[in-house]
Design a protein around this motif. Structure first.
Motif, PDB file in Angstrom:
ATOM      1  N   TYR A 184       0.857  -1.185   0.000  1.00 50.53           N
ATOM      2  CA  TYR A 184       0.000   0.000   0.000  1.00 50.53           C
ATOM      3  C   TYR A 184       0.890   1.231   0.000  1.00 50.53           C
ATOM      4  O   TYR A 184       1.872   1.292   0.746  1.00 50.53           O
ATOM      5  CB  TYR A 184      -0.906   0.027   1.234  1.00 50.53           C
ATOM      6  CG  TYR A 184      -1.902   1.168   1.224  1.00 50.53           C
ATOM      7  CD1 TYR A 184      -3.130   1.025   0.600  1.00 50.53           C
ATOM      8  CD2 TYR A 184      -1.601   2.386   1.836  1.00 50.53           C
ATOM      9  CE1 TYR A 184      -4.040   2.068   0.578  1.00 50.53           C
ATOM     10  CE2 TYR A 184      -2.502   3.433   1.820  1.00 50.53           C
ATOM     11  CZ  TYR A 184      -3.728   3.270   1.188  1.00 50.53           C
ATOM     12  OH  TYR A 184      -4.623   4.311   1.161  1.00 50.53           O
ATOM     13  N   SER A 185       0.565   2.208  -0.843  1.00 52.26           N
ATOM     14  CA  SER A 185       1.324   3.453  -0.907  1.00 52.26           C
ATOM     15  C   SER A 185       0.441   4.634  -0.513  1.00 52.26           C
ATOM     16  O   SER A 185      -0.740   4.674  -0.851  1.00 52.26           O
ATOM     17  CB  SER A 185       1.861   3.694  -2.327  1.00 52.26           C
ATOM     18  OG  SER A 185       2.838   2.751  -2.668  1.00 52.26           O
ATOM     19  N   ASP A 186       1.038   5.571   0.198  1.00 52.75           N
ATOM     20  CA  ASP A 186       0.368   6.834   0.510  1.00 52.75           C
ATOM     21  C   ASP A 186       1.327   7.952   0.121  1.00 52.75           C
ATOM     22  O   ASP A 186       2.173   8.382   0.903  1.00 52.75           O
ATOM     23  CB  ASP A 186       0.038   6.914   1.998  1.00 52.75           C
ATOM     24  CG  ASP A 186      -0.748   8.175   2.353  1.00 52.75           C
ATOM     25  OD1 ASP A 186      -0.829   9.083   1.498  1.00 52.75           O
ATOM     26  OD2 ASP A 186      -1.263   8.267   3.483  1.00 52.75           O
ATOM     27  N   SER A 187       1.194   8.431  -1.115  1.00 52.83           N
ATOM     28  CA  SER A 187       2.121   9.435  -1.633  1.00 52.83           C
ATOM     29  C   SER A 187       1.909  10.814  -1.006  1.00 52.83           C
ATOM     30  O   SER A 187       2.753  11.708  -1.183  1.00 52.83           O
ATOM     31  CB  SER A 187       2.018   9.531  -3.149  1.00 52.83           C
ATOM     32  OG  SER A 187       0.689   9.862  -3.539  1.00 52.83           O
ATOM     33  N   SER A 188       0.827  10.998  -0.257  1.00 57.12           N
ATOM     34  CA  SER A 188       0.627  12.284   0.408  1.00 57.12           C
ATOM     35  C   SER A 188       1.678  12.510   1.500  1.00 57.12           C
ATOM     36  O   SER A 188       1.899  13.640   1.941  1.00 57.12           O
ATOM     37  CB  SER A 188      -0.772  12.369   1.016  1.00 57.12           C
ATOM     38  OG  SER A 188      -0.892  11.528   2.162  1.00 57.12           O
ATOM     39  N   LEU A 189       2.347  11.429   1.927  1.00 55.43           N
ATOM     40  CA  LEU A 189       3.383  11.526   2.950  1.00 55.43           C
ATOM     41  C   LEU A 189       4.774  11.720   2.344  1.00 55.43           C
ATOM     42  O   LEU A 189       5.763  11.812   3.077  1.00 55.43           O
ATOM     43  CB  LEU A 189       3.382  10.263   3.822  1.00 55.43           C
ATOM     44  CG  LEU A 189       2.085   9.985   4.579  1.00 55.43           C
ATOM     45  CD1 LEU A 189       2.167   8.643   5.296  1.00 55.43           C
ATOM     46  CD2 LEU A 189       1.798  11.102   5.573  1.00 55.43           C
ATOM     47  N   GLU A 190       4.851  11.771   1.026  1.00 58.82           N
ATOM     48  CA  GLU A 190       6.148  11.912   0.339  1.00 58.82           C
ATOM     49  C   GLU A 190       6.976  13.095   0.820  1.00 58.82           C
ATOM     50  O   GLU A 190       8.211  13.001   0.930  1.00 58.82           O
ATOM     51  CB  GLU A 190       5.896  11.993  -1.180  1.00 58.82           C
ATOM     52  CG  GLU A 190       7.078  12.430  -2.020  1.00 58.82           C
ATOM     53  CD  GLU A 190       7.170  13.938  -2.148  1.00 58.82           C
ATOM     54  OE1 GLU A 190       8.314  14.446  -2.136  1.00 58.82           O
ATOM     55  OE2 GLU A 190       6.116  14.601  -2.238  1.00 58.82           O
ATOM     56  N   PRO A 191       6.388  14.266   1.136  1.00 58.55           N
ATOM     57  CA  PRO A 191       7.214  15.430   1.502  1.00 58.55           C
ATOM     58  C   PRO A 191       7.995  15.266   2.799  1.00 58.55           C
ATOM     59  O   PRO A 191       8.902  16.069   3.067  1.00 58.55           O
ATOM     60  CB  PRO A 191       6.184  16.562   1.637  1.00 58.55           C
ATOM     61  CG  PRO A 191       5.003  16.117   0.854  1.00 58.55           C
ATOM     62  CD  PRO A 191       4.968  14.633   1.030  1.00 58.55           C
ATOM     63  N   ILE A 192       7.662  14.263   3.621  1.00 55.83           N
ATOM     64  CA  ILE A 192       8.327  14.135   4.920  1.00 55.83           C
ATOM     65  C   ILE A 192       9.839  14.046   4.759  1.00 55.83           C
ATOM     66  O   ILE A 192      10.596  14.676   5.502  1.00 55.83           O
ATOM     67  CB  ILE A 192       7.790  12.898   5.677  1.00 55.83           C
ATOM     68  CG1 ILE A 192       6.318  13.110   6.052  1.00 55.83           C
ATOM     69  CG2 ILE A 192       8.614  12.632   6.928  1.00 55.83           C
ATOM     70  CD1 ILE A 192       5.683  11.902   6.699  1.00 55.83           C
ATOM     71  N   TYR A 193      10.301  13.269   3.797  1.00 58.20           N
ATOM     72  CA  TYR A 193      11.738  13.114   3.610  1.00 58.20           C
ATOM     73  C   TYR A 193      12.296  14.043   2.530  1.00 58.20           C
ATOM     74  O   TYR A 193      13.513  14.122   2.368  1.00 58.20           O
ATOM     75  CB  TYR A 193      12.070  11.660   3.282  1.00 58.20           C
ATOM     76  CG  TYR A 193      12.323  10.830   4.532  1.00 58.20           C
ATOM     77  CD1 TYR A 193      13.613  10.556   4.962  1.00 58.20           C
ATOM     78  CD2 TYR A 193      11.258  10.347   5.288  1.00 58.20           C
ATOM     79  CE1 TYR A 193      13.841   9.819   6.114  1.00 58.20           C
ATOM     80  CE2 TYR A 193      11.472   9.616   6.435  1.00 58.20           C
ATOM     81  CZ  TYR A 193      12.771   9.348   6.848  1.00 58.20           C
ATOM     82  OH  TYR A 193      12.991   8.627   7.994  1.00 58.20           O
ATOM     83  N   ARG A 194      11.444  14.735   1.798  1.00 56.72           N
ATOM     84  CA  ARG A 194      11.917  15.736   0.842  1.00 56.72           C
ATOM     85  C   ARG A 194      12.162  17.059   1.544  1.00 56.72           C
ATOM     86  O   ARG A 194      13.078  17.798   1.193  1.00 56.72           O
ATOM     87  CB  ARG A 194      10.900  15.911  -0.299  1.00 56.72           C
ATOM     88  CG  ARG A 194      11.249  17.023  -1.265  1.00 56.72           C
ATOM     89  CD  ARG A 194      10.429  16.937  -2.544  1.00 56.72           C
ATOM     90  NE  ARG A 194       8.994  16.812  -2.305  1.00 56.72           N
ATOM     91  CZ  ARG A 194       8.159  17.830  -2.112  1.00 56.72           C
ATOM     92  NH1 ARG A 194       8.617  19.072  -2.133  1.00 56.72           N
ATOM     93  NH2 ARG A 194       6.870  17.619  -1.919  1.00 56.72           N
ATOM     94  N   GLY A 195      11.332  17.360   2.551  1.00 61.25           N
ATOM     95  CA  GLY A 195      11.472  18.602   3.272  1.00 61.25           C
ATOM     96  C   GLY A 195      10.908  19.784   2.517  1.00 61.25           C
ATOM     97  O   GLY A 195      10.196  19.645   1.518  1.00 61.25           O
ATOM     98  N   THR A 196      11.240  20.968   2.987  1.00 61.28           N
ATOM     99  CA  THR A 196      10.696  22.196   2.410  1.00 61.28           C
ATOM    100  C   THR A 196      11.787  23.097   1.828  1.00 61.28           C
ATOM    101  O   THR A 196      11.531  24.260   1.509  1.00 61.28           O
ATOM    102  CB  THR A 196       9.920  22.988   3.482  1.00 61.28           C
ATOM    103  OG1 THR A 196      10.821  23.315   4.560  1.00 61.28           O
ATOM    104  CG2 THR A 196       8.759  22.177   4.020  1.00 61.28           C
TER     105      THR A 196
END
Length: 345
Positions: free
Chosen positions: A186-198
């Motif tokens: 199962y994938s939840d791409s909405s959480l992708e920014p956690i490790y990309r940062g701002t």
């Protein structure tokens, strides 16, 4: 997904000889003493200069291929999963692994799914084999070496200590010592920014000459909105429970049926909360106490842990093993194995 004709024919692992302990890292000022106590990781293995991820992966792959005892021309696919730098830029490490470990001309694919890469590769390999009517095998490998100054194994990430090592598994559609009963992802791409940062984009790796800073990326993301931390934990907990339930249902099994449970070698506080408290996993069934002497080995914790179970925990025919991974992105995968025989080796 329920599998009817996919088997584990061989497993392998490669762990470098050099050991670095958490106490040594604390004494050297590289690791916070309180964090070391909370995380619970006692030591890691440290790869030498001639042991980048693909070299270790090829060694683990050779072991798995030798144990499987299948003809080289049967390998229709080689999949290599990794997290960090693979020893060279603009290069395909999976082809190195194929050439060194088994040879042949089968499909080669590199998997970049973070810490879930090993199990994600297993599910993809199973799909490849199930679609073939002729006898075929697939080799799955992982391999990572976390080196300064690009990556600080003790400080780059919070609640994670990174160790070097490699794992491998040979899958076959004609038999083995264990049957792959099911997998679920199962994938939840909405959480992708956690490790990309701002912090925006970069033009290339390691441009500022400082180690990767995953701590700041996560903190920056979680501080953007009130309640973000609780929301993320709720999402992760929900997805982990759902994917575990799906895999167990497809395997016609319950969690209590599993003699073994293999998860990542993460911080003890996370393992206690996520696996033993919320999911109800019995710590005695896991490889975690052993894994605290190796740390988090990138994409390979699950395959290396399964190799450890096979080699030291005396699995019997009929025993079930459940393995669970989660990788940044985020993606969860669970695999359920049933031992059908005692491996020859």
């Amino acid at each position: 997904m329920r599998w009817d004709n996919v088997y584990v024919a061989g497993v392998g692992a490669y762990l470098p000889e050099q050991v670095e302990t958490a106490d040594e890292a604390v004494a050297a000022g590289r690791y916070d003493a309180e964090e070391a106590k909370a995380n619970g990781i006692r030591a890691v293995r440290v790869a030498g200069a001639d042991e980048p991820g693909p070299v270790m992966a090829a060694a683990a792959g050779k072991q798995a291929v030798a144990r499987a005892g299948l003809p080289a021309d049967r390998y229709g696919a080689v999949l290599h999963a990794c997290v960090g730098h693979q020893g060279q830029d603009f290069w395909t490490p999976v082809n190195y692994v194929q050439n060194e470990a088994v040879g042949g001309s089968g499909l080669t694919v590199e998997i970049r799914q973070g810490s879930n890469g090993g199990l994600a590769a297993v599910e993809l390999a199973a799909s490849h084999l199930a679609a073939r009517s002729t006898p075929q095998a697939a080799l799955v490998t992982t391999g990572d070496a976390f080196r300064m100054p690009y990556f600080d194994r003790w400080g780059t990430d919070s609640q994670q200590v990174y160790g070097d090592g490699a794992g491998a598994m040979v899958l076959s559609n004609r038999g083995g010592f264990a049957r792959l009963r099911s997998t679920a992802s199962y994938s939840d791409s909405s959480l992708e920014p956690i490790y990309r940062g701002t912090g925006g984009w970069t033009d290339g790796p390691f441009l500022d000459g400082r180690p990767v800073d995953l701590r700041s990326r996560k903190t920056d993301y979680l501080l953007q909105e009130e309640g973000a931390y609780d929301r993320v934990i709720q999402q992760m907990t929900k997805h982990a429970s759902a994917v575990l339930e799906e895999a167990l249902a497809d395997a016609d099994a319950k969690l209590s049926d599993a003699r073994f449970f293999v998860h990542a070698n993460i911080a003890e506080t996370i393992a206690e909360f996520s696996f033993y408290s919320l999911l109800g996993v019995d710590r005695a069934t896991t490889t975690y106490d052993w894994g605290q002497d190796y740390g988090h080995m990138g994409a390979g914790d699950q395959l290396i842990g399964i190799d450890h179970v096979v080699g030291t925990r005396d699995p019997k025919p009929g025993d079930l093993l459940v393995s669970m991974g989660v990788g940044v992105g985020f993606m969860w995968t669970v695999a359920v194995l049933e031992f059908t025989d005692t491996p020859r080796w």
